[in-house]
Enzyme design. Structure first.
Site, PDB file in Angstrom:
ATOM      1  CB  CYS A  14      16.659   1.832  30.937  1.00 30.72           C
ATOM      2  SG  CYS A  14      18.164   2.512  30.227  1.00 30.72           S
ATOM      3  NE  ARG A  54      18.088  -0.390  33.331  1.00 34.78           N
ATOM      4  CZ  ARG A  54      17.771  -0.142  34.296  1.00 34.78           C
ATOM      5  NH1 ARG A  54      16.593  -1.694  34.775  1.00 34.78           N
ATOM      6  NH2 ARG A  54      17.406   0.425  35.255  1.00 34.78           N
TER       7      ARG A  54
END
Lengths: 287, 138
Positions: A245, A250
Protein backbone atom coordinates in the site's frame (compact mmCIF):
# COMPACT_ATOMS: atom_id res chain seq x y z
CA UNK A 1 -23.10 -12.59 8.15
CA UNK A 2 -23.07 -16.31 8.68
CA UNK A 3 -21.03 -17.75 11.57
CA UNK A 4 -17.28 -17.78 10.99
CA UNK A 5 -17.09 -21.58 10.75
CA UNK A 6 -19.63 -21.52 7.91
CA UNK A 7 -17.82 -18.97 5.76
CA UNK A 8 -15.47 -21.45 4.12
CA UNK A 9 -12.20 -20.00 5.32
CA UNK A 10 -8.99 -21.96 4.97
CA UNK A 11 -8.05 -21.16 8.57
CA UNK A 12 -11.26 -20.30 10.41
CA UNK A 13 -9.44 -20.52 13.73
CA UNK A 14 -7.68 -17.24 12.89
CA UNK A 15 -10.93 -15.36 13.30
CA UNK A 16 -13.09 -15.28 16.41
CA UNK A 17 -16.47 -13.71 17.02
CA UNK A 18 -17.30 -11.13 19.64
CA UNK A 19 -19.26 -13.83 21.45
CA UNK A 20 -16.21 -16.11 21.47
CA UNK A 21 -14.24 -13.26 23.02
CA UNK A 22 -16.94 -12.68 25.61
CA UNK A 23 -16.87 -16.39 26.47
CA UNK A 24 -13.08 -16.83 26.51
CA UNK A 25 -11.62 -13.49 27.56
CA UNK A 26 -10.95 -14.81 31.03
CA UNK A 27 -9.08 -17.90 29.86
CA UNK A 28 -5.51 -17.81 31.16
CA UNK A 29 -4.08 -18.76 27.76
CA UNK A 30 -5.97 -15.96 25.98
CA UNK A 31 -4.64 -12.43 25.78
CA UNK A 32 -6.78 -9.70 24.26
CA UNK A 33 -4.92 -6.86 22.58
CA UNK A 34 -6.55 -3.64 21.40
CA UNK A 35 -4.64 -1.80 18.66
CA UNK A 36 -6.13 1.40 17.26
CA UNK A 37 -5.34 4.19 14.91
CA UNK A 38 -6.72 6.71 17.44
CA UNK A 39 -4.24 6.78 20.33
CA UNK A 40 -6.89 8.09 22.76
CA UNK A 41 -9.48 5.41 22.11
CA UNK A 42 -8.19 2.67 24.42
CA UNK A 43 -8.15 4.97 27.42
CA UNK A 44 -11.81 5.88 26.95
CA UNK A 45 -12.85 2.26 27.28
CA UNK A 46 -11.80 -1.21 26.19
CA UNK A 47 -12.72 -4.81 26.81
CA UNK A 48 -11.95 -5.29 30.47
CA UNK A 49 -8.99 -7.65 30.13
CA UNK A 50 -7.54 -6.13 26.94
CA UNK A 51 -4.00 -4.77 26.91
CA UNK A 52 -3.05 -2.04 24.47
CA UNK A 53 -0.46 -2.14 21.74
CA UNK A 54 0.18 1.22 20.16
CA UNK A 55 1.45 0.75 16.63
CA UNK A 56 3.89 3.66 16.72
CA UNK A 57 5.11 3.41 20.30
CA UNK A 58 5.27 -0.35 20.66
CA UNK A 59 5.99 -1.80 17.22
CA UNK A 60 8.09 0.66 15.26
CA UNK A 61 11.67 1.81 15.34
CA UNK A 62 11.43 5.27 13.81
CA UNK A 63 15.19 5.73 13.64
CA UNK A 64 15.65 2.84 11.23
CA UNK A 65 12.21 2.76 9.56
CA UNK A 66 11.95 -0.76 10.82
CA UNK A 67 10.11 -2.76 13.45
CA UNK A 68 11.28 -3.59 16.92
CA UNK A 69 14.03 -6.17 17.26
CA UNK A 70 13.96 -9.45 19.19
CA UNK A 71 14.87 -7.79 22.47
CA UNK A 72 12.17 -5.20 21.97
CA UNK A 73 9.57 -7.82 21.13
CA UNK A 74 10.55 -9.91 24.14
CA UNK A 75 10.21 -6.85 26.37
CA UNK A 76 6.83 -5.99 24.87
CA UNK A 77 5.45 -9.50 25.24
CA UNK A 78 6.80 -9.84 28.76
CA UNK A 79 5.19 -6.53 29.71
CA UNK A 80 1.77 -7.47 28.38
CA UNK A 81 1.92 -10.88 30.00
CA UNK A 82 2.31 -13.23 27.05
CA UNK A 83 4.13 -16.53 26.73
CA UNK A 84 4.89 -18.46 23.56
CA UNK A 85 1.75 -20.50 24.27
CA UNK A 86 -0.56 -17.51 24.66
CA UNK A 87 -3.36 -17.09 22.14
CA UNK A 88 -3.29 -13.39 21.29
CA UNK A 89 -6.60 -12.01 20.03
CA UNK A 90 -6.31 -8.63 18.34
CA UNK A 91 -9.08 -6.14 17.76
CA UNK A 92 -9.27 -2.42 17.07
CA UNK A 93 -10.83 0.50 15.28
CA UNK A 94 -11.07 1.09 11.53
CA UNK A 95 -12.23 -2.43 10.62
CA UNK A 96 -9.27 -4.01 12.39
CA UNK A 97 -6.83 -2.27 10.09
CA UNK A 98 -4.34 -1.69 12.90
CA UNK A 99 -5.12 -4.99 14.56
CA UNK A 100 -4.01 -6.90 11.46
CA UNK A 101 -0.92 -4.71 11.26
CA UNK A 102 0.01 -5.70 14.81
CA UNK A 103 -0.72 -9.35 14.05
CA UNK A 104 1.55 -9.16 11.00
CA UNK A 105 4.40 -7.76 13.13
CA UNK A 106 3.85 -10.61 15.59
CA UNK A 107 4.25 -13.05 12.70
CA UNK A 108 7.78 -11.74 12.11
CA UNK A 109 8.70 -13.12 15.51
CA UNK A 110 7.05 -16.46 14.94
CA UNK A 111 4.22 -15.91 17.38
CA UNK A 112 1.65 -17.90 15.44
CA UNK A 113 -1.02 -18.20 18.11
CA UNK A 114 -2.80 -15.08 16.89
CA UNK A 115 -6.39 -14.30 15.98
CA UNK A 116 -8.54 -11.34 14.98
CA UNK A 117 -11.87 -10.48 16.59
CA UNK A 118 -14.22 -10.24 13.61
CA UNK A 119 -15.84 -6.83 13.26
CA UNK A 120 -13.36 -5.19 15.60
CA UNK A 121 -14.07 -2.72 18.33
CA UNK A 122 -17.05 -1.16 16.60
CA UNK A 123 -18.94 -4.46 16.45
CA UNK A 124 -18.33 -5.05 20.15
CA UNK A 125 -19.70 -1.58 20.89
CA UNK A 126 -22.63 -1.93 18.51
CA UNK A 127 -23.67 -5.09 20.30
CA UNK A 128 -23.91 -3.17 23.54
CA UNK A 129 -21.08 -5.05 25.16
CA UNK A 130 -19.32 -3.30 28.03
CA UNK A 131 -16.10 -1.32 27.93
CA UNK A 132 -13.94 -0.45 30.91
CA UNK A 133 -11.33 2.20 31.54
CA UNK A 134 -9.06 0.55 34.07
CA UNK A 135 -5.95 -1.07 32.64
CA UNK A 136 -5.90 -4.78 33.49
CA UNK A 137 -3.30 -5.95 35.93
CA UNK A 138 -2.01 -8.93 33.99
CA UNK A 139 1.07 -10.56 35.49
CA UNK A 140 4.23 -9.99 33.52
CA UNK A 141 6.13 -12.88 32.00
CA UNK A 142 9.56 -13.66 30.69
CA UNK A 143 9.07 -14.09 26.97
CA UNK A 144 11.72 -15.41 24.64
CA UNK A 145 11.41 -15.39 20.87
CA UNK A 146 13.44 -16.69 17.96
CA UNK A 147 15.31 -14.29 15.66
CA UNK A 148 13.00 -12.07 13.64
CA UNK A 149 12.05 -13.76 10.38
CA UNK A 150 12.02 -11.14 7.62
CA UNK A 151 11.64 -13.69 4.83
CA UNK A 152 8.38 -15.56 5.30
CA UNK A 153 5.83 -12.78 5.60
CA UNK A 154 7.80 -9.66 4.69
CA UNK A 155 9.05 -8.45 1.32
CA UNK A 156 11.85 -5.99 0.58
CA UNK A 157 12.41 -3.86 -2.50
CA UNK A 158 14.99 -6.08 -4.23
CA UNK A 159 12.79 -9.10 -3.74
CA UNK A 160 9.77 -7.19 -4.99
CA UNK A 161 11.71 -6.14 -8.09
CA UNK A 162 12.57 -9.79 -8.84
CA UNK A 163 9.00 -10.82 -8.06
CA UNK A 164 7.73 -8.23 -10.53
CA UNK A 165 10.26 -9.20 -13.21
CA UNK A 166 9.18 -12.83 -12.89
CA UNK A 167 5.59 -11.79 -13.52
CA UNK A 168 4.35 -12.93 -10.11
CA UNK A 169 1.26 -11.54 -8.43
CA UNK A 170 1.19 -8.14 -6.75
CA UNK A 171 -1.86 -6.71 -5.01
CA UNK A 172 -1.97 -2.95 -4.55
CA UNK A 173 -4.56 -2.26 -1.84
CA UNK A 174 -4.58 1.54 -2.14
CA UNK A 175 -7.44 3.56 -3.53
CA UNK A 176 -8.02 3.46 -7.31
CA UNK A 177 -6.86 7.08 -7.53
CA UNK A 178 -3.55 6.22 -5.91
CA UNK A 179 -3.19 3.15 -8.11
CA UNK A 180 -3.62 5.10 -11.33
CA UNK A 181 -1.34 7.88 -10.18
CA UNK A 182 -4.10 10.42 -10.09
CA UNK A 183 -3.25 10.85 -6.42
CA UNK A 184 -0.02 10.25 -4.53
CA UNK A 185 -1.84 9.39 -1.31
CA UNK A 186 -5.21 8.33 0.08
CA UNK A 187 -8.12 10.62 -0.78
CA UNK A 188 -7.94 13.63 1.52
CA UNK A 189 -4.73 12.34 3.10
CA UNK A 190 -1.44 14.18 2.89
CA UNK A 191 1.24 13.25 0.43
CA UNK A 192 3.45 10.83 2.28
CA UNK A 193 6.56 11.62 0.38
CA UNK A 194 6.31 9.76 -2.94
CA UNK A 195 7.67 11.62 -5.95
CA UNK A 196 5.79 9.54 -8.51
CA UNK A 197 2.20 8.39 -8.75
CA UNK A 198 1.19 5.04 -10.16
CA UNK A 199 1.73 1.40 -9.23
CA UNK A 200 4.26 -1.40 -9.49
CA UNK A 201 4.01 -2.89 -13.00
CA UNK A 202 1.66 -5.83 -13.12
CA UNK A 203 -0.04 -5.09 -9.81
CA UNK A 204 -3.77 -5.60 -9.45
CA UNK A 205 -5.77 -3.04 -7.50
CA UNK A 206 -8.04 -4.34 -4.74
CA UNK A 207 -8.66 -1.66 -2.07
CA UNK A 208 -8.19 -3.30 1.33
CA UNK A 209 -11.58 -2.43 2.80
CA UNK A 210 -13.41 -4.38 0.12
CA UNK A 211 -12.67 -7.50 2.13
CA UNK A 212 -15.10 -6.51 4.88
CA UNK A 213 -18.82 -5.97 5.06
CA UNK A 214 -19.15 -2.18 5.46
CA UNK A 215 -22.27 -2.57 7.59
CA UNK A 216 -20.75 -4.81 10.26
CA UNK A 217 -17.00 -4.67 9.74
CA UNK A 218 -16.92 -8.47 9.50
CA UNK A 219 -14.83 -10.23 6.89
CA UNK A 220 -16.65 -11.42 3.79
CA UNK A 221 -17.15 -15.14 3.23
CA UNK A 222 -14.46 -17.10 1.41
CA UNK A 223 -16.69 -17.29 -1.65
CA UNK A 224 -17.04 -13.54 -1.83
CA UNK A 225 -13.34 -13.03 -1.10
CA UNK A 226 -12.47 -15.38 -3.96
CA UNK A 227 -14.76 -13.41 -6.25
CA UNK A 228 -12.87 -10.31 -5.22
CA UNK A 229 -9.30 -11.57 -5.49
CA UNK A 230 -9.54 -14.44 -7.96
CA UNK A 231 -12.47 -13.27 -10.06
CA UNK A 232 -11.79 -9.55 -10.05
CA UNK A 233 -8.02 -9.41 -9.58
CA UNK A 234 -7.37 -12.77 -11.26
CA UNK A 235 -5.08 -14.19 -8.63
CA UNK A 236 -4.55 -17.90 -9.08
CA UNK A 237 -5.34 -19.98 -6.01
CA UNK A 238 -2.18 -20.72 -4.11
CA UNK A 239 0.14 -18.50 -6.12
CA UNK A 240 2.88 -16.42 -4.57
CA UNK A 241 1.61 -12.91 -3.76
CA UNK A 242 3.12 -9.64 -2.53
CA UNK A 243 0.78 -7.04 -1.07
CA UNK A 244 1.59 -3.38 -0.69
CA UNK A 245 0.00 0.00 0.00
CA UNK A 246 1.66 3.23 1.09
CA UNK A 247 3.63 2.19 4.19
CA UNK A 248 2.50 -1.39 4.65
CA UNK A 249 -0.36 -1.03 7.13
CA UNK A 250 -3.41 -1.31 4.88
CA UNK A 251 -1.73 -4.14 3.01
CA UNK A 252 -1.29 -6.13 6.23
CA UNK A 253 -5.09 -6.42 6.26
CA UNK A 254 -5.06 -7.95 2.77
CA UNK A 255 -2.07 -10.11 3.73
CA UNK A 256 -4.20 -11.53 6.56
CA UNK A 257 -7.11 -12.20 4.21
CA UNK A 258 -5.04 -13.96 1.57
CA UNK A 259 -2.84 -15.92 3.94
CA UNK A 260 -5.29 -17.04 6.57
CA UNK A 261 -8.80 -16.69 5.25
CA UNK A 262 -8.09 -17.89 1.70
CA UNK A 263 -5.07 -20.01 2.61
CA UNK A 264 -2.52 -18.75 0.10
CA UNK A 265 0.71 -20.41 1.22
CA UNK A 266 3.14 -17.69 0.24
CA UNK A 267 1.95 -14.14 0.86
CA UNK A 268 4.34 -11.39 1.85
CA UNK A 269 3.68 -7.80 2.82
CA UNK A 270 5.96 -5.16 1.32
CA UNK A 271 6.10 -2.57 4.11
CA UNK A 272 8.39 -0.28 2.15
CA UNK A 273 5.40 0.03 -0.15
CA UNK A 274 4.74 3.05 -2.31
CA UNK A 275 6.68 5.52 -0.18
CA UNK A 276 9.76 3.50 -1.05
CA UNK A 277 8.95 2.28 -4.56
CA UNK A 278 7.56 5.62 -5.69
CA UNK A 279 10.88 7.27 -4.88
CA UNK A 280 13.24 4.46 -5.83
CA UNK A 281 15.80 5.29 -8.51
CA UNK A 282 15.54 2.88 -11.40
CA UNK A 283 12.32 1.21 -10.25
CA UNK A 284 9.74 1.05 -13.03
CA UNK A 285 6.14 2.08 -12.49
CA UNK A 286 2.92 1.95 -14.43
CA UNK A 287 0.14 4.49 -14.49
CA UNK B 1 -6.47 32.05 30.12
CA UNK B 2 -8.41 31.83 26.88
CA UNK B 3 -7.60 32.64 23.28
CA UNK B 4 -4.37 31.88 21.47
CA UNK B 5 -2.15 32.43 24.49
CA UNK B 6 -4.21 29.97 26.51
CA UNK B 7 -3.99 27.37 23.75
CA UNK B 8 -0.24 27.76 23.49
CA UNK B 9 0.08 27.34 27.24
CA UNK B 10 -1.99 24.18 27.05
CA UNK B 11 0.27 22.89 24.27
CA UNK B 12 3.34 23.66 26.34
CA UNK B 13 1.81 21.90 29.30
CA UNK B 14 0.91 18.81 27.26
CA UNK B 15 4.42 18.65 25.84
CA UNK B 16 5.80 18.39 29.35
CA UNK B 17 3.63 15.39 30.22
CA UNK B 18 4.39 11.75 29.67
CA UNK B 19 2.24 9.78 27.26
CA UNK B 20 -0.24 8.53 29.83
CA UNK B 21 -0.73 11.97 31.36
CA UNK B 22 -1.17 13.54 27.94
CA UNK B 23 -3.78 10.95 26.99
CA UNK B 24 -5.60 11.48 30.29
CA UNK B 25 -5.70 15.24 29.73
CA UNK B 26 -6.90 14.90 26.15
CA UNK B 27 -9.58 12.36 27.01
CA UNK B 28 -10.79 14.74 29.73
CA UNK B 29 -11.29 17.31 27.00
CA UNK B 30 -13.06 14.72 24.84
CA UNK B 31 -15.50 14.06 27.68
CA UNK B 32 -16.26 17.77 27.87
CA UNK B 33 -17.05 17.94 24.15
CA UNK B 34 -20.48 19.38 23.43
CA UNK B 35 -21.85 19.09 19.89
CA UNK B 36 -23.13 22.09 18.03
CA UNK B 37 -26.52 23.06 19.54
CA UNK B 38 -29.57 21.86 17.64
CA UNK B 39 -30.71 25.46 17.49
CA UNK B 40 -27.71 26.13 15.24
CA UNK B 41 -27.68 23.01 13.10
CA UNK B 42 -29.60 19.76 13.05
CA UNK B 43 -28.98 16.35 11.55
CA UNK B 44 -28.33 15.56 8.81
CA UNK B 45 -25.69 18.22 8.87
CA UNK B 46 -25.11 20.07 5.59
CA UNK B 47 -22.38 18.62 3.44
CA UNK B 48 -20.91 22.10 2.97
CA UNK B 49 -20.06 22.14 6.69
CA UNK B 50 -18.18 18.86 6.61
CA UNK B 51 -14.49 19.04 7.50
CA UNK B 52 -12.60 17.58 4.52
CA UNK B 53 -10.39 14.60 5.10
CA UNK B 54 -11.60 13.89 8.61
CA UNK B 55 -12.68 10.27 8.91
CA UNK B 56 -14.52 10.94 12.14
CA UNK B 57 -17.12 12.79 10.07
CA UNK B 58 -16.80 16.18 11.64
CA UNK B 59 -18.89 19.23 10.79
CA UNK B 60 -17.94 22.79 11.66
CA UNK B 61 -20.21 25.78 12.15
CA UNK B 62 -19.61 29.42 12.94
CA UNK B 63 -21.99 30.55 15.64
CA UNK B 64 -22.30 34.34 16.03
CA UNK B 65 -21.02 35.55 19.41
CA UNK B 66 -19.98 32.02 20.27
CA UNK B 67 -17.22 31.03 17.87
CA UNK B 68 -16.70 27.82 15.94
CA UNK B 69 -18.66 24.78 17.09
CA UNK B 70 -18.26 21.20 15.90
CA UNK B 71 -20.34 18.08 15.50
CA UNK B 72 -18.36 14.82 15.65
CA UNK B 73 -20.48 12.04 14.23
CA UNK B 74 -18.11 9.13 14.88
CA UNK B 75 -18.52 7.86 18.44
CA UNK B 76 -14.98 6.45 18.27
CA UNK B 77 -13.54 9.77 17.13
CA UNK B 78 -12.10 10.59 20.53
CA UNK B 79 -9.23 12.68 19.24
CA UNK B 80 -11.63 14.72 17.11
CA UNK B 81 -13.87 15.29 20.14
CA UNK B 82 -10.89 16.37 22.23
CA UNK B 83 -9.76 18.88 19.63
CA UNK B 84 -13.30 20.17 19.16
CA UNK B 85 -13.62 20.75 22.89
CA UNK B 86 -10.25 22.48 23.07
CA UNK B 87 -11.01 24.83 20.19
CA UNK B 88 -14.47 25.56 21.54
CA UNK B 89 -13.18 26.28 25.04
CA UNK B 90 -10.28 28.49 24.05
CA UNK B 91 -11.91 30.39 21.22
CA UNK B 92 -15.43 31.01 22.40
CA UNK B 93 -17.12 34.38 22.57
CA UNK B 94 -14.78 37.33 22.60
CA UNK B 95 -11.81 35.13 21.70
CA UNK B 96 -13.34 33.76 18.49
CA UNK B 97 -11.27 35.86 16.12
CA UNK B 98 -7.97 34.68 17.59
CA UNK B 99 -8.52 31.22 16.16
CA UNK B 100 -7.20 32.53 12.85
CA UNK B 101 -3.77 32.85 14.47
CA UNK B 102 -3.53 29.23 15.57
CA UNK B 103 -0.30 27.79 14.13
CA UNK B 104 -0.57 24.79 11.82
CA UNK B 105 1.65 22.60 13.98
CA UNK B 106 -0.64 22.94 16.99
CA UNK B 107 -2.10 19.46 16.36
CA UNK B 108 1.31 17.88 16.85
CA UNK B 109 1.99 19.97 19.95
CA UNK B 110 -1.32 18.92 21.48
CA UNK B 111 -1.44 15.27 20.42
CA UNK B 112 2.24 14.45 19.95
CA UNK B 113 4.06 13.41 16.82
CA UNK B 114 3.08 9.77 16.94
CA UNK B 115 -0.21 10.30 15.14
CA UNK B 116 -0.93 8.33 12.01
CA UNK B 117 -0.95 10.29 8.77
CA UNK B 118 -4.70 10.03 8.49
CA UNK B 119 -5.34 11.10 12.05
CA UNK B 120 -3.04 14.10 11.86
CA UNK B 121 -4.57 15.18 8.56
CA UNK B 122 -8.11 15.02 9.90
CA UNK B 123 -7.22 17.03 13.00
CA UNK B 124 -5.27 19.59 11.02
CA UNK B 125 -8.22 20.01 8.71
CA UNK B 126 -10.45 20.72 11.71
CA UNK B 127 -8.14 23.57 12.67
CA UNK B 128 -7.93 24.81 9.09
CA UNK B 129 -11.71 24.74 8.71
CA UNK B 130 -12.22 26.63 11.93
CA UNK B 131 -9.72 29.26 10.82
CA UNK B 132 -11.37 29.55 7.41
CA UNK B 133 -14.83 29.96 8.94
CA UNK B 134 -13.60 32.67 11.27
CA UNK B 135 -11.85 34.45 8.42
CA UNK B 136 -14.86 34.31 6.13
CA UNK B 137 -17.06 35.84 8.80
CA UNK B 138 -15.12 39.11 8.83
Amino acid sequence: MEPIEQRGYANPDRLVSTQWVADHKGDPDVLLVESNEDPLLYSTGHIDVAMEIDWTRDLNNPLTRDYLDEAGFEALMSRIGATRETNVVFYGDRNNWWATYALWVFSLFGHERTKIMDGGRQKWVNEGRPLYQSVPNRPTTTYRCPPRDDQTNRAFRDGVLRHMQEGKALVDVRSPEEFTGERLHMPAYPNEGALRGGHIPGAKNVPWAKAVDPATGEFLSATRLRELYEGGARLKPGEEVVTYCRIGERSSHTWFVLKYLLGYPNVRNYDGSWTEWGNLVGAPIER
Amino acid sequence: MEGLQGLLELAESLESLDRAERIETLTDYARRYQPVPESVAGKPYPERNKVPGCESEVYAFLVPDSGVRFAVENRQGVSAMALAAILQEFFGGAWANEIEQVPDEIVYRLFGRELSMGKSMGLMNMVATAKALAGAAK
